[in-house]
Design a protein around this motif. Structure first.
Motif: not given
Length: 213
Positions: A144-147, A104-108, A199-200, A164-169
């Motif tokens: 950076q790991l966006r968990l 969420g730190v990248e509004d993803e 994103g992880v 970065s720039g992709e929707p979270f999975g």
């Protein structure tokens, strides 16, 4: 032989990471945490050094960073602490850091899950965006790991990555899977993970919220 500094070594992901690094590598580990000597049980004294310290103590960070090849930071909650870590890494000349933060730190994070996630982390997301910005503005070779939302399962180490720039999975991922990923990044010398925000999540977990909620 590499030496890895684990900042926040008493954390839940760190505990799994320590086990895997001792099992899969010959790396030496510096284990840094508040009251570390009381909270961390050493299993291989020849490879593990426990350091009691605080992220806001620059002198303690300098001592911990001496002779280190890479850093893992278990939490990016505190802005001043992250600023101190980046500053002292620059001063010592340590370039590689892997740092864990939240999705969420990248509004993803999109859709119903994104709405649920935003509501759940509303009180802390702006602070974490600021710590993420500190890392991005640095000249470190950061990963950076966006968990996704975390759970424990020794039998489940599957993960997938988004850029970065992709929707979270997906909605969730095990701490054991995250530890596996960190080991893979630390073992990689190609630079393919450098200056990336990943994103992880566990594959096939596209739910409206994590399955354990």
């Amino acid at each position: 032989m590499k030496t890895i500094l684990i900042l926040g070594a008493a954390g839940q992901i760190s505990r799994y990471l320590i086990v895997e690094l001792l099992k899969q590598t010959d790396y030496k580990l510096k284990l840094f945490a508040r009251n570390a000597s009381k909270r961390i049980k050493v299993t291989d004294p020849s490879r593990e050094e426990v350091i009691d310290g605080d992220f806001n103590d620059k002198r303690a960070l300098d001592t911990a960073l001496d002779g280190v090849d890479a850093v893992y930071l278990d939490e990016m909650r505190d802005l001043k602490a992250v600023e101190n870590i980046v500053s002292q890494m620059d001063a010592i000349g340590v370039k590689k850091i892997i740092a864990a933060t939240v999705l969420g730190v990248e509004d993803e994070v999109k859709g119903k899950f994104g709405q649920w996630n935003n509501a759940m982390i509303a009180s802390s997301i702006e602070r974490r965006k600021k710590t993420a910005a500190v890392l991005k503005k640095s000249d470190l070779d950061y990963t950076q790991l966006r968990l996704a939302w975390l759970f424990d399962d020794d039998q489940n180490t599957d993960y997938e990555l988004t850029q970065s720039g992709e929707p979270f999975g997906g909605t969730e991922v095990s701490r054991q899977a995250v530890a596996k990923l960190i080991v893979n990044i630390l073992k990689d010398d190609s630079g393919k993970y450098a200056r990336k925000s990943l994103g992880v999540n566990e594959p096939n977990t596209n739910f409206d919220k994590p399955s354990f909620y």
